[in-house]
Scaffold this motif. Structure first.
Motif, PDB file in Angstrom:
ATOM      1  N   THR A  51      27.179  66.892  60.901  1.00 47.88           N
ATOM      2  CA  THR A  51      28.263  66.142  61.539  1.00 47.88           C
ATOM      3  C   THR A  51      29.209  67.065  62.279  1.00 47.88           C
ATOM      4  OG1 THR A  51      28.138  64.297  59.972  1.00 47.88           O
ATOM      5  CG2 THR A  51      30.229  64.623  61.125  1.00 47.88           C
ATOM      6  N   ALA A 151      36.201  58.252  58.947  1.00 45.71           N
ATOM      7  CA  ALA A 151      36.622  58.844  60.216  1.00 45.71           C
ATOM      8  C   ALA A 151      38.132  58.697  60.386  1.00 45.71           C
ATOM      9  CB  ALA A 151      35.908  58.161  61.379  1.00 45.71           C
ATOM     10  N   SER A 202      35.353  62.136  66.098  1.00 46.09           N
ATOM     11  CA  SER A 202      34.572  61.969  64.881  1.00 46.09           C
ATOM     12  C   SER A 202      33.201  61.419  65.241  1.00 46.09           C
ATOM     13  CB  SER A 202      35.273  61.029  63.897  1.00 46.09           C
ATOM     14  OG  SER A 202      35.325  59.704  64.412  1.00 46.09           O
ATOM     15  N   ARG A 204      30.033  59.470  63.435  1.00 49.21           N
ATOM     16  CA  ARG A 204      29.622  58.737  62.244  1.00 49.21           C
ATOM     17  C   ARG A 204      28.444  57.824  62.582  1.00 49.21           C
ATOM     18  NH1 ARG A 204      32.872  61.977  60.907  1.00 49.21           N
ATOM     19  NH2 ARG A 204      34.555  61.809  59.356  1.00 49.21           N
TER      20      ARG A 204
END
Length: 257
Positions: A51, A151, A202, A204
């Motif tokens: 990530t 997030a 972010s 996700r």
């Protein structure tokens, strides 16, 4: 005016193309194909989290495009404009050790997120790629899925398609497309505020139901007005089928309203 302006003009048209047309390159000269190299630091002893590496790649790509050197009188403007005027191809490659250090000498920007580093380089013709780039592998190493947690609401959200599997290299290119498209539709004040954060975002993978509710493929203009979302629709040259929506990006205002 941002060098990304052409993306905003083409966005809805691209989403509306028949899937088979997204992969049509009959109007291109292979010798003139341009791409942005995105170099992912993947040290063998201490690999980054997946990530964080995707978030670093996403930020680095848009940082190059909105750097002061990309402005009309800047040294990066012409090569960036030539690239953005065509397909916004990216080629993600992995590097470690001395090879990673070597690409730091090439024009571009390195972003670090939670120990993960990615460097987006100035785009150019693929046939002219410097040896520091061409010697790097495109495929090979993979990173395991991780659990990044909720997030934050203070940065744009990049949502990966939960029904599509992508390698970390493919994902890095797609999230880089997403930040560029998003930036092209933001106003100058929003872009400046984002730049102050280092273009943090972010990444996700949402539940399928959330993805389907947000996906703007049927109404791109309305989805931008209502939800502040844009989509990346891939041409399907690698890993995914032509016309696949790979990433949805959501602006901060929509995410916090």
């Amino acid at each position: 005016m941002s060098v990304l302006e052409p993306l905003a003009a083409r966005y809805a048209y691209w989403l509306g193309l028949p899937a088979e047309d997204t992969v049509d390159t009959s109007d291109e000269d292979p010798a003139e194909v341009r791409a942005m190299p995105v170099i992912l630091r993947m040290e063998r002893a201490e690999p980054p989290s997946r990530t964080a590496l995707l978030e670093a790649a996403a930020a680095a790509a848009v940082a190059v495009c909105l750097d002061e050197r990309a402005e009309p009188e800047g040294e990066w403007h012409d090569p960036l404009k030539a690239w953005v005027d065509g397909r916004i191809r990216k080629v993600a490659r992995r590097a470690r050790g001395a090879h990673w250090q070597a690409v730091q000498e090439l024009p571009g920007i390195t972003i670090e997120v939670d120990g993960a580093e990615a460097r987006a380089l100035l785009p150019g013709r693929v046939v002219d790629a410097p040896k520091e780039v061409s010697r790097l592998q495109i495929s090979g190493s993979e990173l395991p899925a991780d659990e990044p947690g909720p997030a934050p609401d203070s940065v744009p959200r990049l949502l990966l398609n939960p029904e599509v599997s992508m390698t970390v290299g493919k994902g890095a290119a797609q999230v880089g497309h997403a930040t560029m498209i998003l930036a092209s539709l933001l106003d100058e004040a929003e872009r400046a505020a984002w730049a102050e954060t280092g273009f943090r975002c972010s990444v996700r993978t949402p539940p399928v139901a959330v993805w389907k509710a947000l996906c703007p493929i049927e109404d791109p203009e309305g989805s931008w007005r209502r939800d502040g979302v844009v989509a990346v629709r891939d041409a399907g040259f690698t890993e995914v089928d032509p016309g696949t929506v790979t990433v949805i990006a959501q602006r901060v205002m929509a995410a916090t309203s």
